[in-house]
Scaffold this motif. Structure first.
Motif, PDB file in Angstrom:
ATOM      1  N   ALA A 163       0.648  -1.213  -0.043  1.00  0.00           N
ATOM      2  CA  ALA A 163       0.052   0.032   0.075  1.00  0.00           C
ATOM      3  C   ALA A 163       0.912   1.199  -0.170  1.00  0.00           C
ATOM      4  N   GLY A 164       2.002   1.140   0.491  1.00  0.00           N
ATOM      5  CA  GLY A 164       2.997   2.242   0.544  1.00  0.00           C
ATOM      6  C   GLY A 164       2.572   2.937   1.820  1.00  0.00           C
ATOM      7  N   PRO A 165       3.120   4.078   2.161  1.00  0.00           N
ATOM      8  CA  PRO A 165       2.993   4.563   3.376  1.00  0.00           C
ATOM      9  C   PRO A 165       1.697   4.846   4.014  1.00  0.00           C
ATOM     10  N   LEU A 166       1.432   4.605   5.393  1.00  0.00           N
ATOM     11  CA  LEU A 166       0.365   4.517   6.129  1.00  0.00           C
ATOM     12  C   LEU A 166       0.530   4.717   7.423  1.00  0.00           C
ATOM     13  N   THR A 167      -0.567   5.197   8.135  1.00  0.00           N
ATOM     14  CA  THR A 167      -0.612   5.567   9.590  1.00  0.00           C
ATOM     15  C   THR A 167      -0.904   4.053  10.237  1.00  0.00           C
ATOM     16  N   VAL A 168      -0.495   4.220  11.533  1.00  0.00           N
ATOM     17  CA  VAL A 168      -0.747   2.991  12.283  1.00  0.00           C
ATOM     18  C   VAL A 168      -2.052   2.576  12.319  1.00  0.00           C
ATOM     19  N   ARG A 169      -3.281   3.499  12.397  1.00  0.00           N
ATOM     20  CA  ARG A 169      -4.452   3.154  12.241  1.00  0.00           C
ATOM     21  C   ARG A 169      -4.903   2.425  10.809  1.00  0.00           C
ATOM     22  N   GLU A 170      -4.181   2.930   9.787  1.00  0.00           N
ATOM     23  CA  GLU A 170      -4.582   2.335   8.577  1.00  0.00           C
ATOM     24  C   GLU A 170      -3.899   0.958   8.442  1.00  0.00           C
ATOM     25  N   VAL A 171      -2.648   0.731   8.865  1.00  0.00           N
ATOM     26  CA  VAL A 171      -2.153  -0.503   8.995  1.00  0.00           C
ATOM     27  C   VAL A 171      -2.933  -1.495   9.663  1.00  0.00           C
TER      28      VAL A 171
ATOM     29  N   LYS B 177       2.754  -0.455  19.041  1.00  0.00           N
ATOM     30  CA  LYS B 177       4.045  -0.855  19.516  1.00  0.00           C
ATOM     31  C   LYS B 177       5.168  -1.652  18.748  1.00  0.00           C
ATOM     32  N   ILE B 178       4.488  -2.606  17.797  1.00  0.00           N
ATOM     33  CA  ILE B 178       5.365  -3.412  17.114  1.00  0.00           C
ATOM     34  C   ILE B 178       5.943  -2.330  16.157  1.00  0.00           C
ATOM     35  N   MET B 179       5.212  -1.383  15.509  1.00  0.00           N
ATOM     36  CA  MET B 179       5.700  -0.495  14.621  1.00  0.00           C
ATOM     37  C   MET B 179       6.726   0.313  15.243  1.00  0.00           C
ATOM     38  N   GLN B 180       6.588   0.904  16.385  1.00  0.00           N
ATOM     39  CA  GLN B 180       7.511   1.627  17.050  1.00  0.00           C
ATOM     40  C   GLN B 180       8.713   0.662  17.186  1.00  0.00           C
ATOM     41  N   LEU B 181       8.785  -0.458  17.541  1.00  0.00           N
ATOM     42  CA  LEU B 181      10.047  -1.352  17.731  1.00  0.00           C
ATOM     43  C   LEU B 181      10.901  -1.327  16.380  1.00  0.00           C
ATOM     44  N   MET B 182       9.786  -1.356  15.279  1.00  0.00           N
ATOM     45  CA  MET B 182      10.237  -1.664  14.119  1.00  0.00           C
ATOM     46  C   MET B 182      11.030  -0.428  13.468  1.00  0.00           C
ATOM     47  N   ALA B 183      10.409   0.827  13.866  1.00  0.00           N
ATOM     48  CA  ALA B 183      11.429   2.017  13.660  1.00  0.00           C
ATOM     49  C   ALA B 183      12.677   1.943  14.338  1.00  0.00           C
ATOM     50  N   GLU B 184      12.628   1.516  15.576  1.00  0.00           N
ATOM     51  CA  GLU B 184      13.925   1.525  16.217  1.00  0.00           C
ATOM     52  C   GLU B 184      14.859   0.298  15.764  1.00  0.00           C
ATOM     53  N   LYS B 185      14.496  -0.537  14.880  1.00  0.00           N
ATOM     54  CA  LYS B 185      15.276  -1.672  14.522  1.00  0.00           C
ATOM     55  C   LYS B 185      15.711  -1.000  12.790  1.00  0.00           C
ATOM     56  N   GLY B 186      15.131  -0.158  12.618  1.00  0.00           N
ATOM     57  CA  GLY B 186      15.246   0.197  11.240  1.00  0.00           C
ATOM     58  C   GLY B 186      14.616  -0.353   9.998  1.00  0.00           C
ATOM     59  N   LEU B 187      13.400  -1.041  10.412  1.00  0.00           N
ATOM     60  CA  LEU B 187      12.910  -1.949   9.297  1.00  0.00           C
ATOM     61  C   LEU B 187      11.642  -0.872   8.628  1.00  0.00           C
ATOM     62  N   VAL B 188      11.449   0.201   9.510  1.00  0.00           N
ATOM     63  CA  VAL B 188      10.395   1.140   8.925  1.00  0.00           C
ATOM     64  C   VAL B 188      10.951   2.577   9.276  1.00  0.00           C
ATOM     65  N   ASP B 189      10.388   3.554   8.300  1.00  0.00           N
ATOM     66  CA  ASP B 189      10.591   4.970   8.884  1.00  0.00           C
ATOM     67  C   ASP B 189       9.520   5.570   9.056  1.00  0.00           C
ATOM     68  N   ARG B 190       9.621   6.791  10.055  1.00  0.00           N
ATOM     69  CA  ARG B 190       8.497   7.291  10.506  1.00  0.00           C
ATOM     70  C   ARG B 190       8.506   8.598  10.073  1.00  0.00           C
ATOM     71  N   ASP B 191       7.470   9.150   9.397  1.00  0.00           N
ATOM     72  CA  ASP B 191       7.272  10.703   9.390  1.00  0.00           C
ATOM     73  C   ASP B 191       6.552  11.145  10.272  1.00  0.00           C
ATOM     74  N   VAL B 192       7.090  12.130  11.094  1.00  0.00           N
ATOM     75  CA  VAL B 192       6.324  12.844  12.244  1.00  0.00           C
ATOM     76  C   VAL B 192       5.966  14.410  11.810  1.00  0.00           C
ATOM     77  N   SER B 193       6.064  14.632  10.494  1.00  0.00           N
ATOM     78  CA  SER B 193       5.745  16.335  10.195  1.00  0.00           C
ATOM     79  C   SER B 193       4.292  16.457  10.240  1.00  0.00           C
ATOM     80  N   ASN B 194       3.425  15.367  10.448  1.00  0.00           N
ATOM     81  CA  ASN B 194       1.787  15.625  10.807  1.00  0.00           C
ATOM     82  C   ASN B 194       1.742  15.044  11.990  1.00  0.00           C
ATOM     83  N   ARG B 195       0.396  15.286  12.201  1.00  0.00           N
ATOM     84  CA  ARG B 195      -0.082  15.017  13.650  1.00  0.00           C
ATOM     85  C   ARG B 195      -0.188  13.487  13.835  1.00  0.00           C
TER      86      ARG B 195
END
Length: 131
Positions: A18-26, A49-67
């Protein structure tokens, strides 16, 4: 490369498709998939929580520019699949790719189209090897 867990791989699959999504969408996609398999729903906080851990591991990137933070896969699908397959072949088949293929095709469930695709790949590999 860090090998993703089964849950992480499910999330990566959603992001690859799907490409980039919010946690809710995933979380919504995962729950649609699990309801089709008769599995119980996955909680939003579990996905978060899983996606936060994935960001720490470098498996996903997180764009925090929006709410709502938007996540995208930081690892390529093909590279991840190759890495996981290589580890699986080493562990389950003693490194023998031919044993893996024989076991996979030996169940008789390959379609005619799949077999044709495999034949084409073998022919290509043979041609590439003789050049």
């Amino acid at each position: 490369m860090i090998a993703p867990t089964e849950s992480e791989l499910s999330i990566l699959g959603v992001l690859w498709e799907a490409g980039p999504l919010t946690v809710r969408e995933v979380n919504d996609v995962l729950n649609r998939q699990s309801s089709g398999n008769g599995e119980k729903p996955i909680g939003y906080t579990t996905t978060l929580k899983i996606m936060q851990l994935m960001a720490e591991k470098g498996l996903v990137d997180r764009d925090v520019s929006n709410r709502s933070h938007v996540y995208s896969a930081a690892v390529a699908q093909e590279r991840t699949q190759r890495n996981l397959l290589s580890r699986f072949v080493d562990r389950a088949f003693g490194g023998s790719r031919s044993e893996l293929i024989l076991r996979a095709l030996g169940d008789g469930n390959a379609t005619t189209d799949e077999l044709q695709e495999i034949k084409k790949l073998i022919e290509k590999l043979e041609q590439d090897g003789t050049e």
